[in-house]
Design an enzyme around this catalytic site. Sequence first.
Site, short mmCIF file in Angstrom:
data_model
loop_
_atom_site.label_atom_id
_atom_site.label_comp_id
_atom_site.label_asym_id
_atom_site.label_seq_id
_atom_site.Cartn_x
_atom_site.Cartn_y
_atom_site.Cartn_z
N GLU A 195 5.51 -7.27 -6.69
CA GLU A 195 4.32 -7.87 -6.32
C GLU A 195 4.38 -8.88 -7.48
O GLU A 195 4.02 -10.18 -6.91
CB GLU A 195 3.32 -7.09 -6.00
N LYS B 189 -9.31 -10.99 -2.33
CA LYS B 189 -8.88 -11.42 -0.96
C LYS B 189 -9.62 -12.72 -0.42
O LYS B 189 -10.90 -12.57 -0.90
CB LYS B 189 -8.93 -10.17 -0.05
N TYR C 249 3.66 -9.01 2.15
CA TYR C 249 3.28 -7.36 2.86
C TYR C 249 4.43 -6.97 3.71
O TYR C 249 4.19 -6.39 4.64
CB TYR C 249 2.06 -7.62 3.52
N HIS D 236 -6.77 -6.32 -3.25
CA HIS D 236 -5.69 -5.52 -3.23
C HIS D 236 -5.08 -5.13 -4.73
O HIS D 236 -5.60 -5.59 -5.63
CB HIS D 236 -4.48 -6.58 -2.67
N ASN E 28 -11.43 -5.90 3.08
CA ASN E 28 -11.66 -4.98 2.25
C ASN E 28 -11.68 -5.47 0.84
O ASN E 28 -11.40 -4.71 -0.32
CB ASN E 28 -10.99 -3.51 2.38
#
Length: 138
Positions: free
Chosen positions: A126, A9, A49, A115, A112
Site C-alpha cells: 500500500e 476516507k 483494494y 483505512h 467507516n
Amino acid sequence: MEKSLAIIKPDAVARNLSGDIISMILDRDIQIVAMKMRHLTVEEAKGFYIVHQDRPFYNDLVEFMSSGPVITMVLAGENVIQSYRGLMGATNPKDAEPNTIRGKYAFSIDHNCVHGSDAEDTAQFEIEYLFDNEDLCL
Ligand code: IDP
Ligand code: MG
C-alpha cells in the site's frame, strides 16, 4: 521502525474530521512520515483494494473511495500496524469502542472514516502503491 499506510476516507474528509483524526494519531505517539491529499481515480481505488476484488462489496468500496478527496499517510513507530488498527477500531463501527476513530465518528461499515494496513506485506504494497520512497521523511 515499522510502517503502516493510513487513509482518511472521503466521508471523514467531507465532514471536516481530518484535523481530529490526525490529532488522535499523533496523541498515540505514532509518527506521520508522509502525507498527501488526493482524489483517487476509479482505477487507482480498484488497484489499491485488489485483495478484495472477489468480495461482494468491492464495487461499492471502489466507488466510495474514489468519490471525493482522501488524505493518505505513512505512519511509523514500534508495532504501528497493530497500534493504529487499535486506534481505528473495528471495521463495523457498531462493534468499535467509543474511544476509537470509528467508534467516535463512523456511521456504517461502508462509510467507516479510515483505512489502515493489516500486516507488514500489505503495508509495504500500500505504501509503494501511493508514495515514492523519497516522499518519506524518515
Ligand atoms: P478494514 O478496513 O477494517 O481493514 P476490510 O475487511 O479490509 O476492513 O475491508 C475493507 C473495507 O471494505 C472496510 O473498511 C469497509 O469500508 C469495506 N467493507 C468491509 N466489509 C464490508 C461489508 O460487509 N459491507 C460493506 N463494506 C464492507
Ligand atoms: Mg483491510
